[in-house]
Scaffold this motif. Structure first.
Motif, PDB file in Angstrom:
ATOM      1  N   ASP A  84     -11.627  17.167 -15.274  1.00 15.43           N
ATOM      2  CA  ASP A  84     -10.878  16.407 -16.276  1.00 15.43           C
ATOM      3  C   ASP A  84      -9.416  16.849 -16.391  1.00 15.43           C
ATOM      4  O   ASP A  84      -8.662  16.311 -17.196  1.00 15.43           O
ATOM      5  N   LYS A  85      -9.002  17.820 -15.567  1.00 15.85           N
ATOM      6  CA  LYS A  85      -7.618  18.296 -15.609  1.00 15.85           C
ATOM      7  C   LYS A  85      -6.792  17.812 -14.423  1.00 15.85           C
ATOM      8  O   LYS A  85      -5.571  17.801 -14.483  1.00 15.85           O
ATOM      9  N   ASN A  86      -7.450  17.457 -13.326  1.00 15.73           N
ATOM     10  CA  ASN A  86      -6.752  17.090 -12.099  1.00 15.73           C
ATOM     11  C   ASN A  86      -7.238  15.739 -11.598  1.00 15.73           C
ATOM     12  O   ASN A  86      -8.397  15.392 -11.772  1.00 15.73           O
ATOM     13  N   VAL A  87      -6.330  14.991 -10.963  1.00 10.54           N
ATOM     14  CA  VAL A  87      -6.677  13.684 -10.416  1.00 10.54           C
ATOM     15  C   VAL A  87      -6.153  13.553  -8.987  1.00 10.54           C
ATOM     16  O   VAL A  87      -5.250  14.278  -8.575  1.00 10.54           O
ATOM     17  N   PHE A  88      -6.711  12.609  -8.264  1.00 14.24           N
ATOM     18  CA  PHE A  88      -6.253  12.272  -6.921  1.00 14.24           C
ATOM     19  C   PHE A  88      -5.981  10.775  -6.870  1.00 14.24           C
ATOM     20  O   PHE A  88      -6.514   9.997  -7.654  1.00 14.24           O
ATOM     21  N   THR A  89      -5.151  10.390  -5.927  1.00 18.96           N
ATOM     22  CA  THR A  89      -4.898   8.987  -5.621  1.00 18.96           C
ATOM     23  C   THR A  89      -4.895   8.860  -4.102  1.00 18.96           C
ATOM     24  O   THR A  89      -4.163   9.600  -3.431  1.00 18.96           O
ATOM     25  N   VAL A  90      -5.710   7.951  -3.565  1.00 21.16           N
ATOM     26  CA  VAL A  90      -5.714   7.699  -2.122  1.00 21.16           C
ATOM     27  C   VAL A  90      -4.990   6.385  -1.873  1.00 21.16           C
ATOM     28  O   VAL A  90      -5.405   5.336  -2.365  1.00 21.16           O
ATOM     29  N   VAL A  91      -3.901   6.468  -1.124  1.00 17.71           N
ATOM     30  CA  VAL A  91      -3.083   5.310  -0.765  1.00 17.71           C
ATOM     31  C   VAL A  91      -3.393   4.979   0.691  1.00 17.71           C
ATOM     32  O   VAL A  91      -3.222   5.823   1.567  1.00 17.71           O
ATOM     33  N   ARG A  92      -3.861   3.754   0.934  1.00 18.22           N
ATOM     34  CA  ARG A  92      -4.238   3.327   2.286  1.00 18.22           C
ATOM     35  C   ARG A  92      -3.309   2.209   2.760  1.00 18.22           C
ATOM     36  O   ARG A  92      -3.599   1.030   2.571  1.00 18.22           O
ATOM     37  N   PRO A  93      -2.198   2.578   3.394  1.00 17.06           N
ATOM     38  CA  PRO A  93      -1.280   1.543   3.860  1.00 17.06           C
ATOM     39  C   PRO A  93      -1.837   0.764   5.046  1.00 17.06           C
ATOM     40  O   PRO A  93      -2.657   1.267   5.807  1.00 17.06           O
ATOM     41  N   GLY A  94      -1.333  -0.457   5.178  1.00 21.27           N
ATOM     42  CA  GLY A  94      -1.607  -1.240   6.375  1.00 21.27           C
ATOM     43  C   GLY A  94      -0.693  -0.764   7.486  1.00 21.27           C
ATOM     44  O   GLY A  94      -0.233   0.384   7.483  1.00 21.27           O
ATOM     45  N   GLY A  95      -0.397  -1.640   8.431  1.00 21.92           N
ATOM     46  CA  GLY A  95       0.473  -1.278   9.545  1.00 21.92           C
ATOM     47  C   GLY A  95       1.863  -0.898   9.067  1.00 21.92           C
ATOM     48  O   GLY A  95       2.507  -1.663   8.349  1.00 21.92           O
ATOM     49  N   LEU A  96       2.310   0.278   9.440  1.00 20.06           N
ATOM     50  CA  LEU A  96       3.593   0.796   8.963  1.00 20.06           C
ATOM     51  C   LEU A  96       4.762   0.242   9.771  1.00 20.06           C
ATOM     52  O   LEU A  96       4.684   0.134  10.997  1.00 20.06           O
ATOM     53  N   THR A  97       5.827  -0.093   9.060  1.00 26.82           N
ATOM     54  CA  THR A  97       7.045  -0.580   9.703  1.00 26.82           C
ATOM     55  C   THR A  97       8.217   0.322   9.336  1.00 26.82           C
ATOM     56  O   THR A  97       8.133   1.109   8.386  1.00 26.82           O
ATOM     57  N   GLU A  98       9.295   0.179  10.071  1.00 26.71           N
ATOM     58  CA  GLU A  98      10.539   0.904   9.785  1.00 26.71           C
ATOM     59  C   GLU A  98      11.502   0.031   8.980  1.00 26.71           C
ATOM     60  O   GLU A  98      12.653   0.401   8.784  1.00 26.71           O
ATOM     61  N   ASP A  99      11.040  -1.136   8.518  1.00 26.82           N
ATOM     62  CA  ASP A  99      11.880  -2.059   7.754  1.00 26.82           C
ATOM     63  C   ASP A  99      12.311  -1.421   6.431  1.00 26.82           C
ATOM     64  O   ASP A  99      11.631  -0.525   5.915  1.00 26.82           O
ATOM     65  N   PRO A 100      13.407  -1.893   5.850  1.00 25.84           N
ATOM     66  CA  PRO A 100      13.781  -1.422   4.510  1.00 25.84           C
ATOM     67  C   PRO A 100      12.687  -1.791   3.502  1.00 25.84           C
ATOM     68  O   PRO A 100      11.966  -2.775   3.689  1.00 25.84           O
ATOM     69  N   GLY A 101      12.573  -1.013   2.458  1.00 22.09           N
ATOM     70  CA  GLY A 101      11.600  -1.307   1.413  1.00 22.09           C
ATOM     71  C   GLY A 101      11.900  -2.633   0.734  1.00 22.09           C
ATOM     72  O   GLY A 101      13.060  -3.001   0.578  1.00 22.09           O
ATOM     73  N   LYS A 102      10.844  -3.328   0.339  1.00 27.55           N
ATOM     74  CA  LYS A 102      10.994  -4.617  -0.340  1.00 27.55           C
ATOM     75  C   LYS A 102      10.845  -4.489  -1.855  1.00 27.55           C
ATOM     76  O   LYS A 102      11.210  -5.379  -2.591  1.00 27.55           O
ATOM     77  N   GLY A 103      10.230  -3.415  -2.299  1.00 30.53           N
ATOM     78  CA  GLY A 103      10.069  -3.209  -3.730  1.00 30.53           C
ATOM     79  C   GLY A 103       8.758  -3.732  -4.283  1.00 30.53           C
ATOM     80  O   GLY A 103       8.015  -4.447  -3.624  1.00 30.53           O
ATOM     81  N   VAL A 104       8.504  -3.377  -5.510  1.00 29.78           N
ATOM     82  CA  VAL A 104       7.219  -3.619  -6.163  1.00 29.78           C
ATOM     83  C   VAL A 104       6.809  -5.090  -6.171  1.00 29.78           C
ATOM     84  O   VAL A 104       5.639  -5.409  -5.988  1.00 29.78           O
ATOM     85  N   THR A 105       7.737  -5.993  -6.381  1.00 23.99           N
ATOM     86  CA  THR A 105       7.357  -7.405  -6.517  1.00 23.99           C
ATOM     87  C   THR A 105       6.876  -8.031  -5.212  1.00 23.99           C
ATOM     88  O   THR A 105       6.205  -9.058  -5.231  1.00 23.99           O
ATOM     89  N   ALA A 106       7.179  -7.410  -4.082  1.00 23.90           N
ATOM     90  CA  ALA A 106       6.763  -7.941  -2.777  1.00 23.90           C
ATOM     91  C   ALA A 106       5.441  -7.365  -2.300  1.00 23.90           C
ATOM     92  O   ALA A 106       4.895  -7.808  -1.295  1.00 23.90           O
ATOM     93  N   LEU A 107       4.908  -6.382  -3.029  1.00 21.46           N
ATOM     94  CA  LEU A 107       3.728  -5.655  -2.564  1.00 21.46           C
ATOM     95  C   LEU A 107       2.444  -6.150  -3.212  1.00 21.46           C
ATOM     96  O   LEU A 107       2.459  -6.746  -4.275  1.00 21.46           O
ATOM     97  N   GLU A 108       1.350  -5.847  -2.540  1.00 25.29           N
ATOM     98  CA  GLU A 108       0.021  -6.110  -3.088  1.00 25.29           C
ATOM     99  C   GLU A 108      -0.836  -4.877  -2.872  1.00 25.29           C
ATOM    100  O   GLU A 108      -0.781  -4.252  -1.812  1.00 25.29           O
TER     101      GLU A 108
END
Length: 195
Positions: A84-108
């Motif tokens: 109850d003191k520690n948490v984890f988050t697993v982020v599973r990206p799709g295919g990675l690109t070198e493009d500039p970030g698009k920001g929160v509104t473009a993501l799902e």
């Protein structure tokens, strides 16, 4: 405070077993032991739970990396269970690109490892950092992330990522687990905790 684990096996050093599994578990144990590190964010891979998917089969050619990633994820979940003191988050990206970030509104974000697409490394980095500010939503969660306009069922991803194809809105598949928003908090608030 948080630690972001974005290491993975490579030709420059470390096998999938040593980095994506044992290395991750060692970092998780150190985070739990350190009283000032309450959040571990892990960058894994979309498709990691689907050994029959084209993504898994292709990536697993590189030293069984997908099998080791899921072993590492599962070991972390076991270590954090009931904590109850520690948490984890697993982020599973799709295919990675070198493009500039698009920001929160473009993501799902999605959960259940059923959809994937492409996403810039910059947006993955932003997701990881931003997730540490909302542990009430992101703690003890696993989610896939990709540009919303590239999301497809996992079984059909592969060639579409190589060809940089976009998904027509009329052909978009809805799983009911999509999380989108005009702010990080709104996007993260739709996540469900891991069972």
């Amino acid at each position: 405070r948080a630690v972001i684990f974005a290491a993975s096996a490579s030709k420059q050093g470390g096998t999938p077993s040593a980095v994506d599994n044992a290395g991750l578990v060692s970092v998780a144990k150190a985070c739990i032991a350190a009283s000032q590190v309450s959040h571990l964010v892990i960058v894994s891979s979309g498709g990691v739970t689907k050994p029959d998917s084209p993504v898994y089969k292709f990536l697993n050619l590189f030293g069984n990396i997908m099998a080791e990633k899921i072993k590492g994820e599962d070991a972390v979940r076991a270590l954090y269970k009931g904590d109850d003191k520690n948490v984890f988050t697993v982020v599973r990206p799709g295919g990675l690109t070198e493009d500039p970030g698009k920001g929160v509104t473009a993501l799902e974000l999605n959960q259940g490892d059923t959809k994937s697409g492409r996403i810039s490394r910059a947006d993955v980095a932003a997701l990881c950092v931003e997730s540490t500010f909302y542990p009430q939503y992101t703690g003890d969660t696993t989610f896939e992330c990709f540009d919303a306009d590239t999301g497809k069922p996992l079984q059909s991803v592969g060639l579409s990522n190589i060809m940089k194809a976009k998904t027509e809105e009329s052909k978009a598949v809805v799983t009911g687990r999509e999380c989108r928003g005009d702010s990080w908090e709104k996007m993260f608030s739709g996540l469900e905790k891991d069972a």
